[in-house]
Design a protein around this motif. Structure first.
Motif, PDB file in Angstrom:
ATOM      1  N   GLU A  36       0.833  -1.212   0.000  1.00  0.00           N
ATOM      2  CA  GLU A  36       0.000   0.000   0.000  1.00  0.00           C
ATOM      3  C   GLU A  36       0.867   1.262   0.000  1.00  0.00           C
ATOM      4  OE1 GLU A  36      -3.140   0.707  -0.316  1.00  0.00           O
ATOM      5  OE2 GLU A  36      -4.011  -1.299  -0.344  1.00  0.00           O
ATOM      6  N   HIS A  37       1.985   1.209   0.714  1.00  0.00           N
ATOM      7  CA  HIS A  37       2.870   2.376   0.762  1.00  0.00           C
ATOM      8  C   HIS A  37       3.431   2.678  -0.627  1.00  0.00           C
ATOM      9  CE1 HIS A  37       6.164   4.996   2.233  1.00  0.00           C
ATOM     10  NE2 HIS A  37       5.327   5.226   3.231  1.00  0.00           N
ATOM     11  N   ALA A  38       3.687   1.618  -1.399  1.00  0.00           N
ATOM     12  CA  ALA A  38       4.183   1.805  -2.772  1.00  0.00           C
ATOM     13  C   ALA A  38       3.146   2.505  -3.652  1.00  0.00           C
ATOM     14  CB  ALA A  38       4.558   0.452  -3.380  1.00  0.00           C
ATOM     15  N   ASN A  39       1.867   2.383  -3.272  1.00  0.00           N
ATOM     16  CA  ASN A  39       0.792   3.053  -4.024  1.00  0.00           C
ATOM     17  C   ASN A  39       0.599   4.505  -3.606  1.00  0.00           C
ATOM     18  OD1 ASN A  39       0.224   0.633  -5.320  1.00  0.00           O
ATOM     19  ND2 ASN A  39      -1.273   0.000  -3.784  1.00  0.00           N
ATOM     20  N   GLY A  40       1.284   4.913  -2.563  1.00  0.00           N
ATOM     21  CA  GLY A  40       1.157   6.279  -2.050  1.00  0.00           C
ATOM     22  C   GLY A  40       1.427   6.290  -0.564  1.00  0.00           C
ATOM     23  N   ALA A  41       2.329   7.158  -0.138  1.00  0.00           N
ATOM     24  CA  ALA A  41       2.762   7.173   1.267  1.00  0.00           C
ATOM     25  C   ALA A  41       1.616   7.562   2.195  1.00  0.00           C
ATOM     26  CB  ALA A  41       3.930   8.133   1.436  1.00  0.00           C
ATOM     27  N   TYR A  42       1.700   7.118   3.433  1.00  0.00           N
ATOM     28  CA  TYR A  42       0.744   7.489   4.478  1.00  0.00           C
ATOM     29  C   TYR A  42       1.473   7.383   5.815  1.00  0.00           C
ATOM     30  CZ  TYR A  42       0.513   2.389   4.635  1.00  0.00           C
ATOM     31  OH  TYR A  42       0.848   1.063   4.694  1.00  0.00           O
ATOM     32  N   PRO A  43       1.112   8.210   6.790  1.00  0.00           N
ATOM     33  CA  PRO A  43       1.748   8.137   8.110  1.00  0.00           C
ATOM     34  C   PRO A  43       1.142   7.008   8.937  1.00  0.00           C
ATOM     35  CG  PRO A  43       0.192   9.958   8.047  1.00  0.00           C
ATOM     36  CD  PRO A  43       0.151   9.314   6.692  1.00  0.00           C
ATOM     37  N   CYS A  44       1.922   6.435   9.850  1.00  0.00           N
ATOM     38  CA  CYS A  44       1.437   5.245  10.561  1.00  0.00           C
ATOM     39  C   CYS A  44       2.193   5.037  11.863  1.00  0.00           C
ATOM     40  CB  CYS A  44       1.620   4.027   9.656  1.00  0.00           C
ATOM     41  SG  CYS A  44       1.063   2.466  10.360  1.00  0.00           S
ATOM     42  N   VAL A  45       1.486   4.511  12.856  1.00  0.00           N
ATOM     43  CA  VAL A  45       2.112   4.047  14.100  1.00  0.00           C
ATOM     44  C   VAL A  45       1.688   2.597  14.342  1.00  0.00           C
ATOM     45  CG1 VAL A  45       0.218   5.035  15.506  1.00  0.00           C
ATOM     46  CG2 VAL A  45       2.398   4.415  16.591  1.00  0.00           C
ATOM     47  N   MET A  46       2.669   1.774  14.689  1.00  0.00           N
ATOM     48  CA  MET A  46       2.406   0.398  15.103  1.00  0.00           C
ATOM     49  C   MET A  46       2.122   0.453  16.599  1.00  0.00           C
ATOM     50  SD  MET A  46       2.913  -0.819  12.121  1.00  0.00           S
ATOM     51  CE  MET A  46       2.759  -2.588  12.411  1.00  0.00           C
ATOM     52  N   HIS A  47       0.831   0.491  16.935  1.00  0.00           N
ATOM     53  CA  HIS A  47       0.448   0.709  18.334  1.00  0.00           C
ATOM     54  C   HIS A  47       0.778  -0.528  19.175  1.00  0.00           C
ATOM     55  CE1 HIS A  47      -2.839  -0.564  21.021  1.00  0.00           C
ATOM     56  NE2 HIS A  47      -3.362  -1.210  20.000  1.00  0.00           N
ATOM     57  N   CYS A  48       1.140  -0.275  20.428  1.00  0.00           N
ATOM     58  CA  CYS A  48       1.403  -1.355  21.397  1.00  0.00           C
ATOM     59  C   CYS A  48       2.312  -2.421  20.773  1.00  0.00           C
ATOM     60  CB  CYS A  48       0.072  -1.962  21.820  1.00  0.00           C
ATOM     61  SG  CYS A  48       0.175  -3.131  23.177  1.00  0.00           S
ATOM     62  N   PHE A  49       3.443  -1.994  20.230  1.00  0.00           N
ATOM     63  CA  PHE A  49       4.241  -2.916  19.420  1.00  0.00           C
ATOM     64  C   PHE A  49       4.750  -4.081  20.254  1.00  0.00           C
ATOM     65  CE2 PHE A  49       7.705  -4.824  17.200  1.00  0.00           C
ATOM     66  CZ  PHE A  49       7.200  -4.886  15.903  1.00  0.00           C
ATOM     67  N   SER A  50       4.384  -5.303  19.826  1.00  0.00           N
ATOM     68  CA  SER A  50       4.875  -6.507  20.511  1.00  0.00           C
ATOM     69  C   SER A  50       5.055  -7.638  19.502  1.00  0.00           C
ATOM     70  CB  SER A  50       3.898  -6.932  21.616  1.00  0.00           C
ATOM     71  OG  SER A  50       2.598  -7.127  21.091  1.00  0.00           O
ATOM     72  N   SER A  51       5.221  -7.265  18.225  1.00  0.00           N
ATOM     73  CA  SER A  51       5.434  -8.253  17.172  1.00  0.00           C
ATOM     74  C   SER A  51       6.923  -8.542  17.030  1.00  0.00           C
ATOM     75  CB  SER A  51       4.848  -7.733  15.862  1.00  0.00           C
ATOM     76  OG  SER A  51       3.461  -7.495  15.983  1.00  0.00           O
ATOM     77  N   GLY A  52       7.293  -9.245  15.963  1.00  0.00           N
ATOM     78  CA  GLY A  52       8.680  -9.661  15.785  1.00  0.00           C
ATOM     79  C   GLY A  52       9.547  -8.596  15.145  1.00  0.00           C
ATOM     80  N   PRO A  53      10.866  -8.842  15.112  1.00  0.00           N
ATOM     81  CA  PRO A  53      11.803  -7.866  14.571  1.00  0.00           C
ATOM     82  C   PRO A  53      11.611  -7.585  13.087  1.00  0.00           C
ATOM     83  CG  PRO A  53      12.957  -9.898  15.238  1.00  0.00           C
ATOM     84  CD  PRO A  53      11.555  -9.998  15.740  1.00  0.00           C
ATOM     85  N   ALA A  54      11.121  -8.565  12.311  1.00  0.00           N
ATOM     86  CA  ALA A  54      10.935  -8.334  10.870  1.00  0.00           C
ATOM     87  C   ALA A  54       9.871  -7.262  10.627  1.00  0.00           C
ATOM     88  CB  ALA A  54      10.559  -9.631  10.160  1.00  0.00           C
ATOM     89  N   LEU A  55       8.769  -7.313  11.386  1.00  0.00           N
ATOM     90  CA  LEU A  55       7.727  -6.295  11.233  1.00  0.00           C
ATOM     91  C   LEU A  55       8.231  -4.942  11.725  1.00  0.00           C
ATOM     92  CD1 LEU A  55       4.934  -5.378  10.444  1.00  0.00           C
ATOM     93  CD2 LEU A  55       4.045  -6.326  12.593  1.00  0.00           C
ATOM     94  N   ALA A  56       9.008  -4.934  12.798  1.00  0.00           N
ATOM     95  CA  ALA A  56       9.585  -3.669  13.284  1.00  0.00           C
ATOM     96  C   ALA A  56      10.462  -3.038  12.213  1.00  0.00           C
ATOM     97  CB  ALA A  56      10.386  -3.906  14.562  1.00  0.00           C
ATOM     98  N   ARG A  57      11.324  -3.852  11.608  1.00  0.00           N
ATOM     99  CA  ARG A  57      12.217  -3.325  10.562  1.00  0.00           C
ATOM    100  C   ARG A  57      11.426  -2.800   9.374  1.00  0.00           C
ATOM    101  NH1 ARG A  57      15.483  -7.651  11.946  1.00  0.00           N
ATOM    102  NH2 ARG A  57      14.572  -8.957  10.301  1.00  0.00           N
TER     103      ARG A  57
END
Length: 262
Positions: free
Chosen positions: A147-168
């Motif tokens: 989706e970002h490739a279709n047009g940028a948008y701002p975003c926050v990963m709330h309450c982040f507790s997923s893995g390092p790949a998603l963080a990166r």
């Protein structure tokens, strides 16, 4: 000595846990140095109640969307509906939306559809998309990146507790990671390591109250005042003073949640 000023970037002040003492909850937050709060609507039919709370309390702003765990039970949001809501001066974010396959994997398809609607609304309004991600890292990376490739948008990963790949992946897209009380839990070393490796100018802090109360209040009803405990732990994790952590996370909040900027 004055308290460092903090922002609780994600709480749920409309939940019944706070019905008997909402004004007291907000007063305690202010007394703890938490000067602003974003209360999150998770089902659009509840938006009027959430909006009324933001209107009633000066330090409170709000966001609205359809939580992924509710996506199968609620009418699919439309971009126009979310854009129309965003006209309110205290409406500052889109969501929370996202993917949750821990309890609701059977509704994955409608969750993805709902997520793309919220992304489109964030793109159009330039308001931050608030993402809930649980047990869905691969699909989340793919959709956010495509989706970002279709047009940028701002975003926050709330309450982040997923893995390092998603963080990166999120950081590579210039998104933000939000630290909750989970970062204070003894068994959350992987989460702390992810935050320690992230740039300080991409970190927010939140409670997700009434859930996930940080140590030393774990097991109690969480509330925005407890942002201070998560921030103290966050400063240790990031290797900075509490003052510098508070200053940085507040500046980050102002940059991302520009409609609620101090």
């Amino acid at each position: 000595m004055s308290l460092p000023q903090l922002v609780d970037s994600h709480c749920h002040l409309d939940f019944p846990d706070f019905d008997d003492d909402r004004a007291g909850v907000i007063d305690r937050a202010l007394a703890a140095g938490v000067t602003r709060m974003v209360t999150i609507c998770t089902r659009l039919k509840n938006e009027p109640k959430v909006r009324a709370i933001a209107e009633a309390f000066d330090p409170v702003y709000y966001a609205a969307g359809t939580h992924p765990m509710s996506a199968a039970d609620e009418p699919l949001a439309t971009v126009d509906e979310l854009v129309a809501m965003s006209a309110h001066p205290k409406f500052v974010g889109i969501g929370e939306s996202g993917l949750d396959y821990h309890y609701t994997a059977d509704s994955a398809d409608i969750q993805k559809q709902s997520l793309r609607v919220h992304i489109a609304a964030a793109r159009e309004t330039k308001l931050p998309l608030i993402i809930h991600a649980r047990a869905a890292d691969d699909d989340m990376i793919r959709i956010l990146t495509d989706e970002h490739a279709n047009g940028a948008y701002p975003c926050v990963m709330h309450c982040f507790s997923s893995g390092p790949a998603l963080a990166r992946a999120a950081l590579d897209l210039d998104f933000y990671l939000s630290m909750s009380g989970i970062a204070t839990f003894p068994k959350s070393q992987e989460v702390r390591d992810i935050f320690a490796a992230a740039p300080l100018d991409r970190i927010l802090v939140e409670t997700d109250s009434p859930y996930l109360a940080p140590v030393p209040n774990r097991g109690k009803t969480n509330e925005p005042a407890y942002t201070a405990h998560t921030a103290a732990r966050g400063a240790e994790v990031m290797g900075v003073s509490l003052e510098d952590f508070a200053k940085a996370t507040t500046a980050n909040f102002d940059r991302l949640f520009w409609k609620a900027a101090a």
